[in-house]
Design an enzyme around this catalytic site. Structure first.
Site, PDB file in Angstrom:
ATOM      1  N   TYR A  14      -8.046  11.714  10.655  1.00  0.00           N
ATOM      2  CA  TYR A  14      -8.750  11.143   9.498  1.00  0.00           C
ATOM      3  C   TYR A  14     -10.083  11.864   9.228  1.00  0.00           C
ATOM      4  CZ  TYR A  14      -5.569   7.187   8.728  1.00  0.00           C
ATOM      5  OH  TYR A  14      -4.496   6.399   8.411  1.00  0.00           O
TER       6      TYR A  14
ATOM      7  N   LYS B 119       1.429   1.619  11.031  1.00  0.00           N
ATOM      8  CA  LYS B 119       0.137   1.396  11.689  1.00  0.00           C
ATOM      9  C   LYS B 119       0.186   0.228  12.686  1.00  0.00           C
ATOM     10  CE  LYS B 119      -2.556   3.274   7.826  1.00  0.00           C
ATOM     11  NZ  LYS B 119      -3.755   3.086   6.969  1.00  0.00           N
TER      12      LYS B 119
HETATM   13  P1  CMP Z   1      -4.638   5.584   4.601  1.00  0.00           P
HETATM   14  O1  CMP Z   1      -3.633   5.935   3.576  1.00  0.00           O
HETATM   15  O2  CMP Z   1      -4.188   5.619   6.011  1.00  0.00           O
HETATM   16  O3  CMP Z   1      -5.901   6.548   4.446  1.00  0.00           O
HETATM   17  C1  CMP Z   1      -7.193   6.170   4.849  1.00  0.00           C
HETATM   18  C2  CMP Z   1      -7.285   4.733   5.267  1.00  0.00           C
HETATM   19  O4  CMP Z   1      -8.569   4.175   5.332  1.00  0.00           O
HETATM   20  C3  CMP Z   1      -6.582   3.883   4.233  1.00  0.00           C
HETATM   21  O5  CMP Z   1      -5.182   4.105   4.299  1.00  0.00           O
HETATM   22  C4  CMP Z   1      -7.043   2.495   4.635  1.00  0.00           C
HETATM   23  O6  CMP Z   1      -6.234   1.912   5.626  1.00  0.00           O
HETATM   24  C5  CMP Z   1      -8.415   2.756   5.266  1.00  0.00           C
HETATM   25  N1  CMP Z   1      -9.513   2.150   4.523  1.00  0.00           N
HETATM   26  C6  CMP Z   1     -10.325   1.210   4.999  1.00  0.00           C
HETATM   27  N2  CMP Z   1     -11.236   0.858   4.083  1.00  0.00           N
HETATM   28  C7  CMP Z   1     -10.987   1.601   2.978  1.00  0.00           C
HETATM   29  C8  CMP Z   1     -11.584   1.693   1.680  1.00  0.00           C
HETATM   30  N3  CMP Z   1     -12.640   0.950   1.342  1.00  0.00           N
HETATM   31  N4  CMP Z   1     -11.061   2.563   0.810  1.00  0.00           N
HETATM   32  C9  CMP Z   1      -9.992   3.347   1.152  1.00  0.00           C
HETATM   33  N5  CMP Z   1      -9.389   3.288   2.359  1.00  0.00           N
HETATM   34  C10 CMP Z   1      -9.881   2.427   3.264  1.00  0.00           C
END
Ligand code: CMP
Length: 140
Positions: A51, A11
């Site tokens: 996403y 990222k």
């Molecule tokens: P990722 O595995 O890329 O999948 C979704 C992303 O949302 C997660 O990693 C985090 O970087 C981001 N994110 C931000 N806030 C939250 C949260 N409260 N709970 C889960 N994911 C979050």
């Protein structure tokens, strides 16, 4: 155990701090092979679509802004049980809960700027790989 492929994203918080090589060493030392890799700047539309499952979550808008704040490195990782193995190597989503030696424990700045993304299941891995890579780009 089966040989699997999973999608990984390094990222913007990590590319900004020049951590691509250190993160790749964690994957390789952990038994995964990087069978495809490209550094790109995502558009807002691409980040929103990728996403999309989180569209209704309160963090969605900030997550998309963060993911387009700088370049990302898109990767396909391959190995025995690669999806679960990669999740072990990454550590918990929130770095505060991540185990010692994991990427997120060592490098993540916050739950949002958590350095890496990895697919969470075989179905999502297949979808996420197809979203970013053509078959001809995958050389095992
Ligand atoms: P990722 O595995 O890329 O999948 C979704 C992303 O949302 C997660 O990693 C985090 O970087 C981001 N994110 C931000 N806030 C939250 C949260 N409260 N709970 C889960 N994911 C979050």
């Amino acid at each position: 155990m089966a040989v699997e492929r999973t999608l990984s994203i390094i990222k913007p918080d990590a590319t900004r701090r020049n951590l691509t090589g250190k993160i790749n060493a964690k994957f390789e030392d952990g038994g995964l092979r990087i069978v495809a890799q490209k550094r790109v700047q995502l558009s807002q539309a691409q980040a929103e679509q990728f996403y999309g499952v989180h569209r209704e979550r309160p963090f969605f808008k900030d997550l998309v802004s963060f993911m387009i704040s700088g370049p990302v490195v898109l990767q396909v990782l391959e190995g025995e049980n690669a999806i679960a193995r990669n999740r072990e190597i990454m550590g918990a989503t929130n770095p505060a809960n991540a185990a010692e030696g994991t990427i997120r424990k060592e490098f993540a700045e916050s739950i949002e700027a958590n350095s890496v993304h990895g697919s969470d299941a075989p179905e999502t891995a297949a979808q996420e790989i197809a979203f970013f890579f053509a078959g001809i780009e995958l050389v095992g």
